[in-house]
Motif scaffolding. Structure first.
Motif, PDB file in Angstrom:
ATOM      1  N   MET A   1     -13.891   1.721  24.959  1.00  0.00           N
ATOM      2  CA  MET A   1     -12.565   1.614  24.791  1.00  0.00           C
ATOM      3  C   MET A   1     -12.116   2.563  23.964  1.00  0.00           C
ATOM      4  O   MET A   1     -12.284   2.709  22.747  1.00  0.00           O
ATOM      5  CB  MET A   1     -12.045   0.327  24.586  1.00  0.00           C
ATOM      6  N   LYS A   2     -10.950   3.281  24.361  1.00  0.00           N
ATOM      7  CA  LYS A   2     -10.244   4.229  23.551  1.00  0.00           C
ATOM      8  C   LYS A   2      -9.421   3.579  22.328  1.00  0.00           C
ATOM      9  O   LYS A   2      -8.714   2.401  22.891  1.00  0.00           O
ATOM     10  CB  LYS A   2      -9.441   5.291  24.205  1.00  0.00           C
ATOM     11  N   ASP A   3      -9.136   4.208  21.365  1.00  0.00           N
ATOM     12  CA  ASP A   3      -8.301   3.591  20.225  1.00  0.00           C
ATOM     13  C   ASP A   3      -6.891   3.574  20.607  1.00  0.00           C
ATOM     14  O   ASP A   3      -6.233   2.657  20.158  1.00  0.00           O
ATOM     15  CB  ASP A   3      -8.371   4.441  19.018  1.00  0.00           C
ATOM     16  N   ALA A   4      -6.350   4.428  21.517  1.00  0.00           N
ATOM     17  CA  ALA A   4      -4.897   4.759  22.007  1.00  0.00           C
ATOM     18  C   ALA A   4      -4.631   3.383  22.826  1.00  0.00           C
ATOM     19  O   ALA A   4      -3.495   2.846  22.755  1.00  0.00           O
ATOM     20  CB  ALA A   4      -4.981   5.774  22.972  1.00  0.00           C
ATOM     21  N   VAL A   5      -5.757   2.708  23.417  1.00  0.00           N
ATOM     22  CA  VAL A   5      -5.292   1.273  24.175  1.00  0.00           C
ATOM     23  C   VAL A   5      -5.812   0.285  23.437  1.00  0.00           C
ATOM     24  O   VAL A   5      -5.517  -1.016  24.125  1.00  0.00           O
ATOM     25  CB  VAL A   5      -5.933   1.399  25.632  1.00  0.00           C
ATOM     26  N   ARG A   6      -6.555   0.346  22.585  1.00  0.00           N
ATOM     27  CA  ARG A   6      -7.122  -1.040  21.686  1.00  0.00           C
ATOM     28  C   ARG A   6      -6.145  -1.304  20.663  1.00  0.00           C
ATOM     29  O   ARG A   6      -5.337  -0.629  20.137  1.00  0.00           O
ATOM     30  CB  ARG A   6      -8.456  -0.568  21.031  1.00  0.00           C
ATOM     31  N   PRO A   7      -5.941  -2.786  20.495  1.00  0.00           N
ATOM     32  CA  PRO A   7      -5.125  -3.082  19.423  1.00  0.00           C
ATOM     33  C   PRO A   7      -5.413  -2.774  18.032  1.00  0.00           C
ATOM     34  O   PRO A   7      -6.729  -2.351  17.913  1.00  0.00           O
ATOM     35  CB  PRO A   7      -5.572  -4.811  19.604  1.00  0.00           C
ATOM     36  N   ARG A   8      -4.415  -2.462  17.477  1.00  0.00           N
ATOM     37  CA  ARG A   8      -4.655  -1.586  16.010  1.00  0.00           C
ATOM     38  C   ARG A   8      -4.521  -2.841  15.317  1.00  0.00           C
ATOM     39  O   ARG A   8      -3.733  -3.641  15.023  1.00  0.00           O
ATOM     40  CB  ARG A   8      -3.699  -0.705  15.717  1.00  0.00           C
ATOM     41  N   LEU A   9      -5.647  -3.074  14.141  1.00  0.00           N
ATOM     42  CA  LEU A   9      -5.584  -3.759  13.065  1.00  0.00           C
ATOM     43  C   LEU A   9      -5.601  -3.394  11.618  1.00  0.00           C
ATOM     44  O   LEU A   9      -6.106  -2.088  11.742  1.00  0.00           O
ATOM     45  CB  LEU A   9      -6.952  -4.787  13.039  1.00  0.00           C
ATOM     46  N   LEU A  10      -4.868  -3.770  10.950  1.00  0.00           N
ATOM     47  CA  LEU A  10      -4.894  -3.430   9.371  1.00  0.00           C
ATOM     48  C   LEU A  10      -5.556  -4.167   8.630  1.00  0.00           C
ATOM     49  O   LEU A  10      -4.983  -5.525   8.350  1.00  0.00           O
ATOM     50  CB  LEU A  10      -3.477  -2.936   9.158  1.00  0.00           C
ATOM     51  N   ILE A  11      -6.406  -3.901   7.743  1.00  0.00           N
ATOM     52  CA  ILE A  11      -6.973  -4.624   6.648  1.00  0.00           C
ATOM     53  C   ILE A  11      -6.592  -4.467   5.589  1.00  0.00           C
ATOM     54  O   ILE A  11      -6.882  -3.059   4.789  1.00  0.00           O
ATOM     55  CB  ILE A  11      -8.624  -4.811   6.972  1.00  0.00           C
ATOM     56  N   ILE A  12      -6.099  -5.223   4.505  1.00  0.00           N
ATOM     57  CA  ILE A  12      -5.756  -4.875   3.481  1.00  0.00           C
ATOM     58  C   ILE A  12      -6.388  -5.708   2.354  1.00  0.00           C
ATOM     59  O   ILE A  12      -6.324  -6.994   2.195  1.00  0.00           O
ATOM     60  CB  ILE A  12      -4.133  -5.334   3.204  1.00  0.00           C
ATOM     61  N   ASP A  13      -7.293  -5.281   1.611  1.00  0.00           N
ATOM     62  CA  ASP A  13      -8.305  -5.856   0.700  1.00  0.00           C
ATOM     63  C   ASP A  13      -8.898  -4.903  -0.241  1.00  0.00           C
ATOM     64  O   ASP A  13      -9.023  -3.904  -0.250  1.00  0.00           O
ATOM     65  CB  ASP A  13      -9.764  -6.369   1.340  1.00  0.00           C
ATOM     66  N   ASP A  14      -8.897  -5.417  -1.559  1.00  0.00           N
ATOM     67  CA  ASP A  14      -9.132  -4.604  -2.845  1.00  0.00           C
ATOM     68  C   ASP A  14     -10.824  -4.348  -2.967  1.00  0.00           C
ATOM     69  O   ASP A  14     -11.478  -3.839  -3.735  1.00  0.00           O
ATOM     70  CB  ASP A  14      -8.754  -4.948  -4.069  1.00  0.00           C
ATOM     71  N   SER A  15     -11.360  -5.517  -2.063  1.00  0.00           N
ATOM     72  CA  SER A  15     -13.155  -5.408  -1.988  1.00  0.00           C
ATOM     73  C   SER A  15     -13.628  -4.337  -0.944  1.00  0.00           C
ATOM     74  O   SER A  15     -13.351  -4.442   0.071  1.00  0.00           O
ATOM     75  CB  SER A  15     -13.427  -6.655  -1.897  1.00  0.00           C
ATOM     76  N   LEU A  16     -14.569  -3.334  -1.364  1.00  0.00           N
ATOM     77  CA  LEU A  16     -15.004  -2.489  -0.287  1.00  0.00           C
ATOM     78  C   LEU A  16     -15.813  -2.951   0.431  1.00  0.00           C
ATOM     79  O   LEU A  16     -16.112  -2.877   1.764  1.00  0.00           O
ATOM     80  CB  LEU A  16     -15.658  -1.482  -1.060  1.00  0.00           C
ATOM     81  N   GLY A  17     -16.703  -4.120  -0.171  1.00  0.00           N
ATOM     82  CA  GLY A  17     -17.507  -4.814   0.733  1.00  0.00           C
ATOM     83  C   GLY A  17     -16.817  -5.691   1.761  1.00  0.00           C
ATOM     84  O   GLY A  17     -17.521  -5.728   2.935  1.00  0.00           O
ATOM     85  N   SER A  18     -15.832  -6.331   1.419  1.00  0.00           N
ATOM     86  CA  SER A  18     -14.925  -7.087   2.508  1.00  0.00           C
ATOM     87  C   SER A  18     -14.582  -6.218   3.491  1.00  0.00           C
ATOM     88  O   SER A  18     -14.300  -6.419   4.722  1.00  0.00           O
ATOM     89  CB  SER A  18     -13.822  -7.940   1.926  1.00  0.00           C
ATOM     90  N   ILE A  19     -13.978  -4.899   3.171  1.00  0.00           N
ATOM     91  CA  ILE A  19     -13.579  -3.924   4.237  1.00  0.00           C
ATOM     92  C   ILE A  19     -14.693  -3.547   5.124  1.00  0.00           C
ATOM     93  O   ILE A  19     -14.426  -3.382   6.502  1.00  0.00           O
ATOM     94  CB  ILE A  19     -13.040  -2.728   3.339  1.00  0.00           C
ATOM     95  N   GLU A  20     -15.964  -3.150   4.393  1.00  0.00           N
ATOM     96  CA  GLU A  20     -17.066  -2.566   5.528  1.00  0.00           C
ATOM     97  C   GLU A  20     -17.496  -3.990   6.356  1.00  0.00           C
ATOM     98  O   GLU A  20     -17.622  -3.527   7.473  1.00  0.00           O
ATOM     99  CB  GLU A  20     -18.238  -2.307   4.417  1.00  0.00           C
ATOM    100  N   LEU A  21     -17.499  -5.130   5.792  1.00  0.00           N
ATOM    101  CA  LEU A  21     -17.788  -6.262   6.538  1.00  0.00           C
ATOM    102  C   LEU A  21     -17.036  -6.501   7.736  1.00  0.00           C
ATOM    103  O   LEU A  21     -17.337  -6.647   8.771  1.00  0.00           O
ATOM    104  CB  LEU A  21     -18.156  -7.454   5.783  1.00  0.00           C
TER     105      LEU A  21
END
Length: 384
Positions: A1-21
């Protein structure tokens, strides 16, 4: 599925591990962007306007609660659903976060299935909310459009009603060039008296915001039946003899019939010309049953006809006629008071007396400049 039609999520977290997971869990199904602190997250939220934000609570600088507060205070981002990510276990913290406008809490360490389910649910809820808002917006447009159509239709109806009254009155006045302002005065007397009586227990159900304007509008047609009276009687300078008087009295029936015919032709199923018919037919009835054309008495006489009777008699008394001089306002009131319970509904007359100054003011405002009303129906003969 292309990003242009997929819902956009924004993750705001100061933990790199959480962001990667979270990126690994959500990246297959959604377009995912990241911010490592609150300030960067607010900036990205404004630029990207994501479909959903996953927001860590405990961060240095601007924490998640303040980020959420800022997002919900901004019209551009206030509708974006927010899911808090938190290792906090306190119910108080959850209650506070929800009070700021967040939609949910996901506790760390996150469970992939739980995160996916929560994100899917809130995205679906947001879509449903947007669709409902669009539907409501369309409904509001339809209602506004329909309201404009109704207003335009009502304006056309009012214009048609006004034109009908004008045509009738012009027809009547064409027979009698000396009617002066009798029509205007009686119309305003009727309204003033109706307004005074609208809170009276006997009249409150019949005199209200809907009926009073219709009665006011219909009042000028009370003597339209004069068009059926021969000039030799209508314009006679002296008093009428008995046979002439009987012919003069037929103007009530003629007026009622003419208005009824117009009502049928116009397809008028409302009360506009209904009041006009009743007033034309019944404004010479008397409270004691000695009036015409039907000789009905008391409350059998319609309220609008009783209003017209008082107004018509008062104006006839204070007006100059070819066969009499005008009485003063005080004389007219005294003469009418003597007819309490005979010619007039007692309580309606009492109400008129209580606003006698308004009647006098109307009479002065619409005073005639000419000689008088030679052809006006001889309402006042009984008192002259």
């Amino acid at each position: 599925m292309k990003d242009a039609v997929r819902p956009r999520l924004l993750i705001i977290d100061d933990s790199l591990g959480s962001i990667e997971l979270l990126g690994a869990i959500l990246g297959q199904e959604y377009a995912v962007s990241f911010a490592s602190n609150g300030a960067e997250g607010l900036d990205l939220a404004m630029r990207l306007l994501p479909d959903l934000i996953l927001l860590d609570v405990v961060m240095p600088g601007i924490d998640g609660f303040e980020v959420c507060r800022s997002l919900k205070a901004n019209p551009a981002t206030c509708d974006i659903p927010v899911i808090f990510l938190s290792s906090l276990e306190s119910a108080v913290d959850e209650e506070f976060g929800l009070s700021l406008g967040a939609g949910d809490f996901v506790h760390k360490p996150v469970t992939p299935a739980v995160v996916l389910a929560r994100v899917r649910n809130h995205l679906q809820l947001a879509r449903t909310k947007r669709e409902l808002q669009l539907h409501n917006d369309e409904l509001e447009k339809l209602v506004a459009e329909r309201t404009r159509e109704i207003v335009q239709r009502d304006q056309q109806i009012i214009a048609a009603q006004t034109a009908t009254i004008t045509a009738f009155c012009t027809l009547a006045e064409a027979r009698d060039t000396d009617t002066g302002n009798h029509i205007k005065r009686t119309q305003h007397y009727v309204r003033a008296l109706a307004e005074e009586l609208r809170s009276h227990p006997r009249f409150a159900t019949e005199l209200n915001d809907e009926t009073i304007p219709l009665i006011f509008k219909s009042a000028p047609l009370h003597d339209v039946g004069k068009v059926a009276i021969p000039d030799s009687i209508l314009l006679k300078p002296g008093k009428l003899n008995a046979s002439e008087w009987e012919i003069m009295k037929t103007h009530c029936v003629a007026g009622r019939n003419a208005i009824a015919a117009a009502s049928r032709d116009l397809g008028d199923k409302e009360s506009f010309l209904g009041f006009a018919q009743v007033i034309a037919y019944g404004h010479h009835e008397r409270w004691d049953g000695t009036g015409y054309p039907c000789g009905i008495a008391g409350d059998d006489i319609p309220v609008c006809a009783r209003l017209m009777a008082l107004s018509d008699v008062y104006d006839a008394l204070i007006s100059r006629r070819a066969y009499k001089e005008p009485y003063s306002h005080d004389q007219a009131m005294e003469m009418m008071t003597a007819e309490r319970g005979r010619h007039f509904d007692p309580e309606m007359l009492d109400a008129m007396i209580s606003i006698a100054d308004q009647f006098h003011a109307i009479a002065e405002h619409y005073r005639d400049n000419g000689v008088g009303e030679a052809g006006a129906v001889r309402t006042a003969d009984a008192y002259s």
